[in-house]
Write a protein that holds these residues in place. Structure first.
Motif, short mmCIF file in Angstrom:
data_model
loop_
_atom_site.label_atom_id
_atom_site.label_comp_id
_atom_site.label_asym_id
_atom_site.label_seq_id
_atom_site.Cartn_x
_atom_site.Cartn_y
_atom_site.Cartn_z
N ALA A 166 23.98 -9.04 -61.00
CA ALA A 166 23.15 -9.23 -62.20
C ALA A 166 22.87 -7.88 -62.87
N GLU A 167 22.66 -6.85 -62.04
CA GLU A 167 22.43 -5.51 -62.61
C GLU A 167 23.67 -5.02 -63.35
N THR A 168 24.84 -5.25 -62.75
CA THR A 168 26.09 -4.83 -63.42
C THR A 168 26.23 -5.54 -64.75
N LEU A 175 30.67 -7.98 -70.46
CA LEU A 175 31.40 -8.75 -69.45
C LEU A 175 31.18 -10.24 -69.63
N ILE A 176 30.17 -10.58 -70.42
CA ILE A 176 29.88 -12.00 -70.65
C ILE A 176 30.42 -12.36 -72.02
N GLY A 177 31.36 -13.25 -72.03
CA GLY A 177 32.05 -13.57 -73.28
C GLY A 177 31.23 -14.48 -74.18
N ARG A 178 31.71 -14.62 -75.40
CA ARG A 178 31.06 -15.56 -76.31
C ARG A 178 31.47 -16.98 -75.93
N PHE A 179 30.71 -17.94 -76.40
CA PHE A 179 30.98 -19.34 -76.08
C PHE A 179 32.38 -19.75 -76.57
N GLN A 180 33.11 -20.44 -75.71
CA GLN A 180 34.42 -20.99 -76.11
C GLN A 180 34.44 -22.45 -75.71
N ASP A 181 34.84 -23.30 -76.62
CA ASP A 181 34.77 -24.71 -76.26
C ASP A 181 35.93 -25.17 -75.40
N ASP A 182 36.94 -24.29 -75.14
CA ASP A 182 37.98 -24.70 -74.19
C ASP A 182 37.69 -24.16 -72.79
N VAL A 183 36.50 -23.64 -72.59
CA VAL A 183 36.06 -23.27 -71.24
C VAL A 183 35.05 -24.32 -70.80
N ILE A 184 35.34 -24.97 -69.67
CA ILE A 184 34.46 -26.04 -69.20
C ILE A 184 33.31 -25.44 -68.40
N VAL A 185 32.10 -25.75 -68.81
CA VAL A 185 30.92 -25.18 -68.14
C VAL A 185 30.74 -25.87 -66.79
N LEU A 186 30.65 -25.05 -65.73
CA LEU A 186 30.50 -25.60 -64.38
C LEU A 186 29.10 -25.36 -63.82
N ARG A 187 28.55 -24.18 -64.07
CA ARG A 187 27.23 -23.86 -63.52
C ARG A 187 26.47 -22.99 -64.52
N THR A 188 25.16 -23.17 -64.58
CA THR A 188 24.35 -22.18 -65.30
C THR A 188 23.99 -21.10 -64.29
N LEU A 189 23.72 -19.91 -64.79
CA LEU A 189 23.41 -18.78 -63.91
C LEU A 189 22.01 -18.28 -64.27
N PRO A 190 20.97 -18.95 -63.74
CA PRO A 190 19.60 -18.63 -64.19
C PRO A 190 19.15 -17.20 -63.88
N ARG A 191 19.54 -16.68 -62.73
CA ARG A 191 19.07 -15.32 -62.39
C ARG A 191 19.74 -14.29 -63.30
N VAL A 192 21.01 -14.47 -63.54
CA VAL A 192 21.70 -13.54 -64.44
C VAL A 192 21.12 -13.68 -65.86
N SER A 193 20.90 -14.93 -66.30
CA SER A 193 20.36 -15.14 -67.65
C SER A 193 19.02 -14.44 -67.79
N LYS A 194 18.16 -14.63 -66.75
CA LYS A 194 16.82 -14.03 -66.81
C LYS A 194 16.93 -12.51 -66.85
N ARG A 195 17.84 -11.97 -66.03
CA ARG A 195 17.98 -10.50 -65.99
C ARG A 195 18.48 -9.98 -67.35
N LEU A 196 19.39 -10.71 -67.97
CA LEU A 196 19.91 -10.24 -69.25
C LEU A 196 18.88 -10.36 -70.37
#
Ligand code: SF4
Length: 505
Positions: A166-168, A175-196
């Motif tokens: 999360a620090e990295t 390193l976190i890309g923009r939303f793409q609709d041909d990428v299927i969302v599998l998991r949300t990453l709450p700790r990373v989201s909160k850190r960002l």
């Protein structure tokens, strides 16, 4: 979200589980044999593809030690790699990719971005959560059953959610890309989201849609900087037609509409904040937002700042640099082409009329396909005439802009015209009204093999605009192309309208 090749025979691959995290490392998910049969990874259609892998500062050092040239990175502090032309086919490849063997030359030290693939980190559509997705461009994952993909997603999500990762990601938000609709969302990453999001203001952003045109135009109408300076960029269609290359979205800061575009390098503004009143607060908020989104990328900037805004922006301490000006003409000059200085374009028009007796007609939606087909012919004519690299890239990009403008002309407020020669459309043009007295010619394509057709369609379109009240004609800038500058100078512009880029000092 960044296609890469995963081919190393040295990587342990589980026969049943596509991806696993073990301690501090990621095991590769796709068997080498599958990668060697595939031609997706590490190859990119455009040199500036937003899918190019991002390397952190440490990963750059390691990659250079492994043999990559330092010139492949625009910054030692973290950057997407610079691609090279594909030596064995079309498009571009990562310089670490060996086209002869289809192997990554730095496989053992490839960056995290590549190690994750075909899983991908990206923001969700509202930019509220970081998510782990599965890139459907990878044919191998398409064939795997979902329990296996789910198990792999659990393992990777757990690995990514660790504090060190999360620090990295907080240090390198690119390193976190923009939303793409041909990428299927599998998991949300709450700790990373909160850190960002830590220490950052949450900003509601909305994708730019055709129905936002009225909102943008109303905001332009009350913006002090755009009341009298008719830059072509002060219009909705000018930006919207490039949506195949940039992701446009807008946000409201201090009652000003801020129109952003996301490029491969990050987010920038395509116009200053739009609305009534001083710019100090919305500018500060918009720059803060871009800084937080872009991390170390130097892309943070505001484009198309009119001369009427420049003094206020400078007084606030921002840096102002000039970009290519718009060309502004008297409508009467272009409609009449009279006098010695317009002798050449007038002669060209006369020759076309003499030989073809051309008639200009309104563009209608049913002309769309014929116009798109003409665009492709015209592009080949121009490329065959020896366009340089920059001109070539612009022509490649322009196809999508022409297609959008032609197919959505009505929604975008565009007016157009076509010229038929021997029953076939051989020229088309589209434009828009910036103000009741200023018409902007946005696009123009004419068969280069028919002498005089280009000047004819331009003159006739300008005549139509003058008949409807245009005093001025804006033909936009020359994109820094000497050939385009020459053809714009051929018509003797009355003024070159200053256009500026604003950055933080
Ligand atoms: S670093 Fe290696 S795996 Fe990553 S894109 Fe380049 S060649 Fe492919």
């Amino acid at each position: 979200m960044r296609p890469h090749l995963m081919t190393s025979p040295f990587v342990p691959v589980s026969p049943t589980i596509p991806s696993r995290s073990v301690g501090d490392t990621l095991l590769q998910i796709v068997p080498s044999a599958a990668c060697l049969r595939c031609d997706v990874c590490c190859r990119f259609p455009e040199r500036d593809s937003f899918l190019r892998p991002f390397f952190t500062a440490d990963e750059i050092k390691t990659a250079i030690a492994a043999g990559l040239g330092p010139e492949r990175f625009s910054s030692p502090d973290g950057a997407q790699i610079d691609l090279v032309p594909n030596p064995t086919g079309e498009g571009y490849v990562c310089p670490a990719f060996d086209s002869a063997t289809s192997q990554c030359r730095i496989y053992d030290v490839r960056p995290l971005d590549c190690r994750l693939y075909p899983f991908a980190l990206m923001w969700d559509a509202t930019h509220a959560q970081v998510v782990l997705g599965w890139d459907t461009k990878c044919p191998y994952l398409r064939d795997l059953s979902s329990p296996l993909v789910n198990q792999a997603a659990d393992d990777i999500a757990q690995w990514i959610e660790q504090d060190a990762r999360a620090e990295t990601l907080a240090r390198y938000p690119r390193l976190i890309g923009r939303f793409q609709d041909d990428v299927i969302v599998l998991r949300t990453l709450p700790r990373v989201s909160k850190r960002l999001q830590q220490g950052k203001a949450w900003v509601a952003t909305r994708a730019l849609m055709p129905q936002d045109r009225a909102r943008i135009e109303a905001a332009l109408a009350v913006s002090a900087g755009y009341q009298s300076t008719p830059l072509a960029a002060a219009s909705f269609a000018y930006h919207y037609i490039w949506r195949h290359r940039l992701t446009y979205f807008w946000a409201d800061f201090h009652d000003h509409i801020c129109l952003f575009a996301e490029s491969p390098d990050g987010v920038f503004m395509v116009l200053p904040p739009l609305g009534a009143g001083p710019l100090a607060q919305p500018l500060a908020a918009a720059f803060r937002f871009m800084r937080e989104r872009n991390g170390s990328s130097p892309v943070t900037r505001i484009e198309n700042v009119s001369e009427a805004c420049v003094d206020e922006v400078r007084a606030l301490g921002y840096r102002v640099t000039a970009k290519e000006p718009d060309y502004l003409y008297y409508a009467s000059d272009l409609a009449d082409l009279s006098g010695e200085s317009f002798k050449s374009p007038r002669a060209a028009c006369n020759r076309f009329v003499r030989e073809w007796g051309g008639v200009i007609e309104p563009y209608e939606h049913r002309d769309n396909r014929a116009c798109v087909s003409l665009f492709h012919e015209w592009r080949e004519q121009k490329q065959g005439a020896g366009a340089d690299d920059w001109a070539w890239a612009l022509l490649e990009d322009a196809a999508g802009a022409h297609e959008t403008a032609l197919s959505a002309a009505l929604e975008l407020g565009l007016t157009g015209a076509v010229v038929r020669v021997a029953g076939r459309i051989r020229a088309y043009t589209l434009g828009l009204w910036l103000y009741p007295s200023v018409f902007c010619v946005l696009l123009e394509v004419a068969d280069r093999e028919i002498i005089g057709l280009g000047p004819f369609v331009f003159r006739e379109f300008c005549r139509q605009a003058r008949a409807k009240g245009a005093w001025w004609i804006n033909t936009m800038d020359d994109s820094g192309l000497p050939s385009l500058a020459r053809s714009k100078q051929w018509y003797h512009p009355a003024r070159l309208l200053p256009n500026s880029i604003v950055t933080e000092s």
